[in-house]
Every structure is written in structure tokens, then in C-alpha cells.
Design an enzyme around this catalytic site. Structure first.
Site, PDB file in Angstrom:
ATOM      1  N   GLU A   1       4.965  -5.698   1.490  1.00 32.06           N
ATOM      2  CA  GLU A   1       3.956  -5.016   2.313  1.00 32.06           C
ATOM      3  C   GLU A   1       3.763  -5.624   3.704  1.00 32.06           C
ATOM      4  OE1 GLU A   1       1.128  -3.292  -1.262  1.00 32.06           O
ATOM      5  OE2 GLU A   1       0.341  -4.907  -0.038  1.00 32.06           O
TER       6      GLU A   1
ATOM      7  N   GLU B   1       4.869  -1.325  -6.858  1.00 34.44           N
ATOM      8  CA  GLU B   1       3.495  -1.561  -7.315  1.00 34.44           C
ATOM      9  C   GLU B   1       2.758  -0.235  -7.376  1.00 34.44           C
ATOM     10  OE1 GLU B   1       1.058  -4.283  -5.033  1.00 34.44           O
ATOM     11  OE2 GLU B   1       2.614  -5.819  -4.973  1.00 34.44           O
TER      12      GLU B   1
END
Length: 469
Positions: free
Chosen positions: A165, A373
Site C-alpha cells: 500500500e 487483503e
């Protein structure tokens, strides 16, 4: 509702969030050690990851959880400063290598494929002291670290994530200053960090490609966080344009350079240039890639890894006053629909994941997609019977099934966040995302399955949901 044969069912964790052992066996400090030890209420109740789930000493317990679920994939991250205490290969911590070797070997012995993340927010403090992600020197440091990991573990690890991320990290650390180093630089430094994150990723991909791929035959990508953006007024042209900008600044900012052409989206470049000019800057606050850098960045991912949690409504909001800030550059207002179930920052919008997958398929030439995720949080305290939360997972799997069957999305792996309740950054232990409950008051840190874990195990056994979609 059977998923394609060979579909990957996984769960994920990250080093700082579960390991503990913050200074054990020669590990150097990382920025989260420093940040949490400074206190100042930046983390819920000044909690730290000093012990977390104790996975550094309790790996066997984690392995039991993984086997209980019957996972085909397990995603975890390496602690850079556990392997290289000062961030460089000048000193290599053998005990760190042994710890990760055991994890990898145990997973493979149990038929579980490791997906390994090199960097999940936990920069060695020694490198932060030299400027961290704001310094161009980080590109070389990261590349050397990546090469070290590829050569040490790549004989067995075939699926790598370079950076977790980068979009969230750049914004949280440098725009808002709520992640370490903890100083906000509104409208400027997040772009600078993002620029270096992209170049560091690309460099390490090339290192893998030229030095390791032929022999190791693995794949390398990065995980991009992406919420879905839906227009506040579906028929409003200005809101539809706002949605395009929101997706461009959030997802395409990283994905377009890496997957398409080595450069930022046009709308991102024009928005930041326009605002910068209004604000009296002599050049855009968004750095530019040279032609050589564009060539270096283009095509540096072997699959598309995305992390989805939630959806937001977006409406156009002109930045008339020329205010400085990343959201002001996007010129949008972001909010949730009051009818959505809201779990802290996660609004439960399962259909958003299908729309996101379709967007990625259409924008990025139908790539192989891994969801690295996705999950739902519970507050603390919570009950072991999380039937309601399981319902959100079930609805999500229905949407994934539709994405694969109806939209023909090439989704190959799904990883739930998280295997364990863990240290959720600024929320500390107050947000529980685990399939397994962890008692943080008990020194033994016992792991107990929630209802969700038992139900997820059934999905994995059946390779899908029972009954019609």
C-alpha cells in the site's frame, strides 16, 4: 458456487503487527518502534507492537491456525530491521534469517504457498534518520535489501510483494503525519515519497528480472490499496468526473506508471499543476519522471495485487480558494451512504469489490489479480461468535464469484486480513480484524478461532460457497 480449480485461499499478516520481539536477537529498531515509544496519544492508549501477537516466538501457534483453516496461501512480511538491523547489508542478522527460513520451510512442508512482502510500513530507523522515503538514497537502499531477500529466500519464495500500500503509506506518513515519521507536510511530501516508492519498486523488479527470475521463476508485484468510488448523484456529470479523479489519484497514480506507460495519469498531472500554479509555486508540486525513468518503471509487475476494504460516495468539490492539500488537488468530497453498515472506517459494501475488479480488468488489460487483503473489523471487546461479520465475508465471496463468472475477471488468489487480531497501527489493539481472536492481556497470547475462521475453513474445503449465488 465453486471457484475455478486451483483458486488460492489465503490470509495475511505483517511483521510489525504480529511479531513482537521488537529488540530480540539483534533486531534493529524500525520507525514504528520509535514512533510508538514516543507516546503522545498518536496510537490508541499509547499501545505498541513490542509484543503484539508474539509471533516471533509463537510461530508454531500461527502455523496451527493456518493448518486449521486449510489455507493454500499465507501472506506475511519480512521485518527489514530484523534482517538488516541498520537497513544495510553491512551487518546481516543470522537469527532473523533463521526465523523467516523456518516460516517458509514450515509453510512449504504443509503445502502452503508463501506470499512474501518486503516492506510493510516498518522502515529501519537508521534509514529514516538519513531521510527515509523523502530521500532519493532510499531507492538504492531498498533495491539492495530486495536483492538480499531474493537471494536468501527466493529459492523457495515464488510470489513477492515489494511494497504494501504505497498510496496509503505516503498519505498517512507525509500528508497527515499520523504514521511515522509523524510530521504532516500538506500537499507536498506525500507526492515526493510516492515518487521514490514507485522508483524503488521498479528498481527492485528489474533486479529480480535480470538477476533471479531465470533461476527462481517467481513473480514480483506491489499491493495497492483501493476503495471503490461511486458518484454521489449517479446522473450528475460533475460527480462522474469526480469519481474518475478519485480513482486516478488513489489507484491509477501507482498502477498506471507501473502497468501501462511509466507515467502518472494525465488528470493527476493537470490537477496538481493547475493548483500549484494557483498557489504561486514555480513548478508543479508533483515531481516528474524523466523519459529514462518512465522506461524503467513501465511494465514492472507480474500480476495485479489489490487490497479492498470499502466504498465511498464521491462528489465534485471545487477548490475555489486554492487551498493546499492532496484532497484539495483531487477536488472531491468523500463520504459514506448513511444506509451502509459502518464498522469504524470500513463501510460494508460488498458490491464495491466487484466493480473495482471490473475496473482493474478494463483499465489494465485483464491482468491476473490477487486480492492480497480484504476484511472486516470488530471493536474490542468482541464475542467469538461473529456470525454477522461472517455474513459480510459471505456476501463478498458471492461478489467475487460474480466477478469471475460474469465479468470474466482473472482473479486467482484471495487473502483475508487478517489471520490474527493484531496491532492495527494508530488503532492499536482496539480494532480486531483477525480470523483468530488473540487475548492481548494473556502473556501466552492464546489464539482462538472466531466463527468466521470455522466458516472460512469450510469455504476453502469446498473451494467456494455452497448453494446458488
Amino acid at each position: 458456487m465453486a471457484f475455478p480449480a486451483g483458486f488460492g485461499w489465503g490470509a495475511a499478516t505483517s511483521a510489525y503487527q504480529v511479531e513482537g520481539g521488537w529488540d530480540a536477537d539483534g533486531k534493529g529498531p524500525c520507525v514504528w518502534d520509535t514512533f510508538t515509544h514516543q507516546g503522545g496519544e498518536r496510537v490508541f492508549k499509547n499501545q505498541t507492537g513490542d509484543v503484539a501477537c508474539g509471533s516471533y516466538t509463537l510461530w508454531e501457534e500461527d502455523l496451527k491456525c493456518i493448518k486449521q483453516l486449510g489455507l493454500t496461501h499465507y501472506r506475511f512480511s519480512l521485518s527489514w530491521s530484523r534482517l538488516l538491523p541498520d537497513g544495510t547489508t553491512g551487518f546481516i542478522n543470522q537469527k532473523g534469517i533463521s526465523y523467516y527460513n523456518k516460516i517458509i520451510d514450515d509453510l512449504l512442508a504443509n503445502g502452503v504457498t508463501p506470499i512474501v512482502t518486503l516492506y510493510h510500513f516498518d522502515l529501519p530507523q537508521a534509514l529514516e534518520d538519513q531521510g527515509g522515503w523523502l530521500s532519493e538514497a532510499i531507492i538504492e537502499s531498498f533495491d539492495k535489501y530486495a536483492r538480499f531477500c531474493f537471494s536468501t529466500f527466493g529459492d523457495r519464495v515464488k510470489q513477492w510483494i515489494t511494497i504494501n500500500e504505497p498510496n496509503i503509506f505516503a498519505v498517512m506518513a507525509y500528508e497527515f503525519g499520523v504514521f511515522p515519521p509523524g510530521v504532516p507536510h500538506v500537499g507536498t511530501k506525500a507526492y515526493q515519497a510516492a515518487h521514490n516508492l514507485i522508483k524503488a519498486h521498479a528498481r527492485s523488479w528489474h533486479s529480480y528480472d535480470s538477476l533471479f527470475r531465470k533461476e527462481q521463476k517467481g513473480m514480483v508485484s506491489l499491493s495497492i490499496f483501493a476503495g471503490w468510488a461511486e458518484p454521489a448523484e449517479p446522473f450528475s456529470v460533475s460527480d462522474q468526473e469526480a469519481v474518475k479523479r478519485a480513482m486516478a489519484f488513489q489507484l491509477d497514480f501507482f498502477a498506471k506508471p507501473i502497468f501501462i506507460d511509466g507515467d502518472y495519469p494525465e488528470v493527476v498531472k493537470s490537477q496538481v499543476a493547475l493548483m500549484s500554479k494557483k498557489q504561486g509555486y514555480s513548478s508543479s508540486r508533483l515531481p516528474e519522471f524523466t523519459e529514462e525513468e518512465k522506461r524503467m518503471i513501465k511494465g514492472t509487475a507480474d500480476f495485479f495485487a489489490v487490497q479492498y476494504y470499502t466504498t465511498r460516495l464521491v462528489k465534485n468539490q471545487e477548490n475555489r480558494k486554492g487551498e493546499l492539500g492532496l484532497l484539495q488537488d483531487v477536488e472531491v468530497e468523500v463520504f459514506s451512504d448513511p444506509s451502509w453498515i459502518s464498522l469504524n472506517w470500513v463501510c460494508v459494501v460488498p458490491w464495491g469489490i466487484r466493480k473495482l475488479l471490473k475496473y482493474i480488468k478494463d483499465m489494465y488489460n485483464n491482468p491476473v489479480i490477487y486480492i492480497t487483503e480484504n476484511g472486516f473489523l470488530q471493536g474490542d471487546p468482541t464475542s467469538f461468535d461473529d456470525t454477522q461479520r461472517w455474513e459480510y465475508f459471505r456476501q463478498t465471496f458471492q461478489e467475487l464469484f460474480k466477478a469471475i463468472q460474469l465479468d470474466k475477471v482473472n482473479l486467482q488468489v484471495y487473502c483475508a486480513w487478517s489471520l490474527l487480531d493484531n496491532f492495527e497501527w494508530n488503532q492499536g489493539y482496539n480494532s480486531r480484524f483477525g480470523l483468530f481472536h488473540v487475548d492481548f492481556e494473556d502473556p501466552a497470547r492464546p489464539r482462538v478461532p472466531y466463527t468466521s475462521a470455522k466458516e472460512y475453513a469450510k469455504i476453502i474445503r469446498n473451494n467456494g460457497l455452497e448453494g446458488p449465488p
